[in-house]
Motif scaffolding. Structure first.
Motif, PDB file in Angstrom:
ATOM      1  N   ARG A  78       0.843  -1.210   0.000  1.00  0.00           N
ATOM      2  CA  ARG A  78       0.000   0.000   0.000  1.00  0.00           C
ATOM      3  C   ARG A  78       0.872   1.251   0.000  1.00  0.00           C
ATOM      4  N   LYS A  79       1.916   1.232   0.848  1.00  0.00           N
ATOM      5  CA  LYS A  79       2.772   2.420   0.981  1.00  0.00           C
ATOM      6  C   LYS A  79       3.547   2.723  -0.297  1.00  0.00           C
ATOM      7  N   LEU A  80       3.818   1.678  -1.089  1.00  0.00           N
ATOM      8  CA  LEU A  80       4.664   1.864  -2.271  1.00  0.00           C
ATOM      9  C   LEU A  80       3.877   2.232  -3.530  1.00  0.00           C
ATOM     10  N   GLU A  81       2.558   2.415  -3.402  1.00  0.00           N
ATOM     11  CA  GLU A  81       1.721   2.601  -4.588  1.00  0.00           C
ATOM     12  C   GLU A  81       2.237   3.696  -5.523  1.00  0.00           C
ATOM     13  N   GLU A  82       2.564   4.844  -4.931  1.00  0.00           N
ATOM     14  CA  GLU A  82       3.040   5.973  -5.748  1.00  0.00           C
ATOM     15  C   GLU A  82       4.375   5.650  -6.409  1.00  0.00           C
ATOM     16  N   ASP A  83       5.246   4.993  -5.646  1.00  0.00           N
ATOM     17  CA  ASP A  83       6.575   4.673  -6.178  1.00  0.00           C
ATOM     18  C   ASP A  83       6.513   3.582  -7.250  1.00  0.00           C
ATOM     19  N   TYR A  84       5.542   2.672  -7.134  1.00  0.00           N
ATOM     20  CA  TYR A  84       5.348   1.673  -8.193  1.00  0.00           C
ATOM     21  C   TYR A  84       5.085   2.383  -9.521  1.00  0.00           C
ATOM     22  N   SER A  85       4.206   3.388  -9.491  1.00  0.00           N
ATOM     23  CA  SER A  85       3.868   4.119 -10.730  1.00  0.00           C
ATOM     24  C   SER A  85       5.099   4.806 -11.296  1.00  0.00           C
ATOM     25  N   ARG A  86       5.914   5.375 -10.397  1.00  0.00           N
ATOM     26  CA  ARG A  86       7.092   6.115 -10.866  1.00  0.00           C
ATOM     27  C   ARG A  86       8.123   5.193 -11.498  1.00  0.00           C
ATOM     28  N   ILE A  87       8.364   4.038 -10.862  1.00  0.00           N
ATOM     29  CA  ILE A  87       9.382   3.128 -11.407  1.00  0.00           C
ATOM     30  C   ILE A  87       8.871   2.475 -12.695  1.00  0.00           C
ATOM     31  N   ALA A  88       7.557   2.211 -12.761  1.00  0.00           N
ATOM     32  CA  ALA A  88       6.985   1.613 -13.973  1.00  0.00           C
ATOM     33  C   ALA A  88       7.077   2.603 -15.144  1.00  0.00           C
ATOM     34  N   ALA A  89       6.812   3.879 -14.855  1.00  0.00           N
ATOM     35  CA  ALA A  89       6.904   4.909 -15.905  1.00  0.00           C
ATOM     36  C   ALA A  89       8.345   5.002 -16.412  1.00  0.00           C
ATOM     37  N   TYR A  90       9.295   4.939 -15.475  1.00  0.00           N
ATOM     38  CA  TYR A  90      10.717   4.980 -15.857  1.00  0.00           C
ATOM     39  C   TYR A  90      11.055   3.780 -16.756  1.00  0.00           C
ATOM     40  N   GLN A  91      10.587   2.578 -16.372  1.00  0.00           N
ATOM     41  CA  GLN A  91      10.885   1.382 -17.164  1.00  0.00           C
ATOM     42  C   GLN A  91      10.262   1.461 -18.553  1.00  0.00           C
ATOM     43  N   ARG A  92       9.042   2.018 -18.622  1.00  0.00           N
ATOM     44  CA  ARG A  92       8.404   2.167 -19.939  1.00  0.00           C
ATOM     45  C   ARG A  92       9.175   3.166 -20.809  1.00  0.00           C
ATOM     46  N   SER A  93       9.720   4.210 -20.161  1.00  0.00           N
ATOM     47  CA  SER A  93      10.480   5.216 -20.937  1.00  0.00           C
ATOM     48  C   SER A  93      11.735   4.585 -21.547  1.00  0.00           C
ATOM     49  N   LEU A  94      12.296   3.579 -20.855  1.00  0.00           N
ATOM     50  CA  LEU A  94      13.493   2.900 -21.395  1.00  0.00           C
ATOM     51  C   LEU A  94      13.166   2.183 -22.687  1.00  0.00           C
ATOM     52  N   ILE A  95      11.971   1.564 -22.741  1.00  0.00           N
ATOM     53  CA  ILE A  95      11.556   0.835 -23.955  1.00  0.00           C
ATOM     54  C   ILE A  95      11.457   1.819 -25.116  1.00  0.00           C
ATOM     55  N   HIS A  96      10.831   2.990 -24.836  1.00  0.00           N
ATOM     56  CA  HIS A  96      10.672   3.983 -25.923  1.00  0.00           C
ATOM     57  C   HIS A  96      12.043   4.485 -26.394  1.00  0.00           C
ATOM     58  N   ARG A  97      12.987   4.632 -25.427  1.00  0.00           N
ATOM     59  CA  ARG A  97      14.316   5.098 -25.795  1.00  0.00           C
ATOM     60  C   ARG A  97      15.007   4.086 -26.704  1.00  0.00           C
ATOM     61  N   GLU A  98      14.834   2.783 -26.339  1.00  0.00           N
ATOM     62  CA  GLU A  98      15.480   1.732 -27.128  1.00  0.00           C
ATOM     63  C   GLU A  98      14.877   1.629 -28.519  1.00  0.00           C
ATOM     64  N   ASN A  99      13.553   1.901 -28.602  1.00  0.00           N
ATOM     65  CA  ASN A  99      12.902   1.810 -29.910  1.00  0.00           C
ATOM     66  C   ASN A  99      13.163   3.043 -30.762  1.00  0.00           C
TER      67      ASN A  99
END
Length: 512
Positions: free
Chosen positions: A491-512
């Motif tokens: 529960r406490k990590l909910e906000e941070d989950y979104s932030r790390i997931a957004a960062y990981q998705r940005s890596l995919i776009h960078r690679e593509n």
């Protein structure tokens, strides 16, 4: 009778006699293609060929005459989507439940399109796994496919179209699409509007006990059966698993851990949850299954095997031992609670109870004194801690107390993991000797469909003996201390989950 289970990583076919004894079985695997963190697809043609091959092998191996086969009944994984063109050819791969590319649409449906009310009528929580979200994503973000799409179907519909040249979907799989009104057993107009399609683009709805007789001649010949052999359309793997472990009475709960996992109980009429945590899927018109699915079951153990245990894997190969057996033996060296090491098993996002595709896995509580065996044990425990949180939500929605837990799936082969479940859930856990509960469930439904049994109560005679595990008080005590920490962290990590997931998705776009 033959039960066929079209799963995420393999198709199984089991030939039973009418007492539920196994005469022959076959299990053929196929890849799940995951080129990036959001995509999880399969080749529908390859799965169709595999279904035919498993059927052919299981019938040949048994050496019984084809005339002795009373029926073939089907179980299937839920939530898959294939767009089909005018010539009945796939325009897309089979997009599986584990594919998260429709995540932005799931969020939009939840926030802006009356998502909660649609869930309450259709029984499928709004999530990227749901065909509702997947189809909305294709229609809006891939117009070149949407323009050519005559139908949107799942993998079992694809198989039946090839076998019988008809587009049909059973009420069970349809209830897992997020687009079927549970009370009316018809497509939900608002859900269709949100998806951006009309009812002609979906298959014809039929009860799970519907029988098909005229299989395509060349296919029947290839399998080695009479073309008139009855095919029962069957249901989803989840609801059939309850049948196959005899968890059909009031207060009886079935827990399955295969690649993913789920916890379920059967009720008499459709019911959803005000908090939106549980699903409600059809088995028959008088049997409905409520519960919660988790993404992270055996897939976590496979990750541990592949990434942490290369040397153990080699040893297992040399000795001809199941590598998972070695992993659970290593976990036994560590006491319950893994000396305060917790593992959040969210390697593939998560469905119940969080319904959040952004959540990510983590070890918590690591110290210099923790070793590899602690991490392996913590991973096994983490899968069960997460299932326990779904169990708590399910119990809240049930009208009667839990009378027993019947467990099944690949995990049931491990005595260590079974005992761990009993300790974490602090209740008796029974595990039937027959692991292929969805195949057996499909056959029990087939017996019901063909009028050979009058009620599902006959299932208990077919289950055979069970292993029973009782909770160990010392272990229960450790888990009681750790569970609140496990729950509080996610529960406490909910906000941070979104932030790390957004960062990981940005890596995919960078690679593509």
């Amino acid at each position: 009778m033959v039960g066929v289970d079209i799963g995420t990583t393999s198709t199984k076919a089991v030939l039973f006699n009418e007492n539920g004894e196994i005469l022959s079985q076959e299990n053929i695997g196929y890849p799940l293609h995951t080129p990036d963190i959001s995509t999880a697809v399969q080749d529908p043609e390859e799965i169709f060929r595999t279904v035919l091959q498993t059927l052919t092998n299981v019938i040949k191996r048994s050496s019984i005459p084809s005339s002795a086969i009373s029926f073939i009944s089907f179980s299937s994984a839920m939530h898959s989507v294939i767009a089909m063109d005018e010539d009945d050819q796939p325009l897309t791969p089979c997009i599986t439940w584990a594919d998260n590319r429709s995540e932005a649409w799931a969020r939009k449906i939840k926030a802006q399109c009356n998502g909660h009310e649609i869930y309450k009528r259709t029984g499928t929580p709004i999530h990227p796994m749901s065909p509702l979200s997947k189809i909305a994503w294709i229609v809006n973000d891939q117009p070149e496919i949407a323009e050519r799409a005559k139908k949107y179907i799942g993998i079992k519909e694809f198989i039946f179209q090839r076998l019988f040249n008809e587009y049909v979907v059973d009420h069970s799989l349809a209830s897992a699409m997020g687009m079927m009104n549970l009370k009316e057993l018809d497509w939900d107009e608002e859900a269709l509007r949100v998806a951006g399609i009309n009812r002609n683009q979906l298959s014809t709805l039929v009860p799970t006990i519907t029988i098909f007789n005229d299989c395509q001649l060349d296919i029947a010949k290839q399998i080695g059966i009479d073309p008139k052999t009855p095919f029962i359309i069957g249901a989803s793997d989840g609801v059939l698993s309850n049948l196959g472990v005899d968890a059909i009475g009031k207060g009886e709960i079935a827990v399955t851990i295969g690649t993913s996992g789920a916890i379920r109980t059967i009720i008499d009429k459709p019911q959803t949850d005000e908090k939106g945590r549980i699903f409600c899927y059809a088995l028959t018109e008088n049997h409905w299954v409520i519960g919660g699915p988790v993404n992270n079951g055996g897939v976590v153990l496979r990750w541990i095997r592949d990434e942490f245990a290369a040397s153990e894997l080699e040893t297992a190969k040399r000795l001809g031992i199941d590598p998972y057996e070695i992993l659970t033996k290593i976990a036994e060296r560590v006491r319950p609670g893994a000396d305060g090491l917790l593992f959040h098993p969210y390697l593939a996002g998560e469905r119940a109870p969080l319904w959040n595709s952004d959540v990510r896995g983590s070890f918590f509580g690591l110290t210099l004194s923790h070793k590899k065996e602690h991490m392996i044990r913590a991973a096994l425990e983490g899968v069960l801690y997460n299932l326990y949180t779904v169990y708590l939500a399910l119990v809240e929605c049930m009208d009667e107390p839990v009378s027993r837990i019947q467990a099944t799936g690949g995990f049931a082969r491990s005595e260590t993991w079974r005992q761990m479940m009993s300790d974490i859930f602090d209740t008796e856990v029974a595990v039937p000797e027959v692991y292929e509960s969805s195949c057996l469930g499909a056959c029990i439904l087939g017996l019901y469909a063909t009028g050979k049994i009058e009620s599902f109560q006959a299932a208990s005679k077919m289950i055979g003996s069970t292993y029973t595990h009782s909770p160990n008080e010392e272990a229960v005590k450790e888990y009681r201390e750790l569970l609140p920490i496990f729950i509080s962290l996610s529960r406490k990590l909910e906000e941070d989950y979104s932030r790390i997931a957004a960062y990981q998705r940005s890596l995919i776009h960078r690679e593509n």
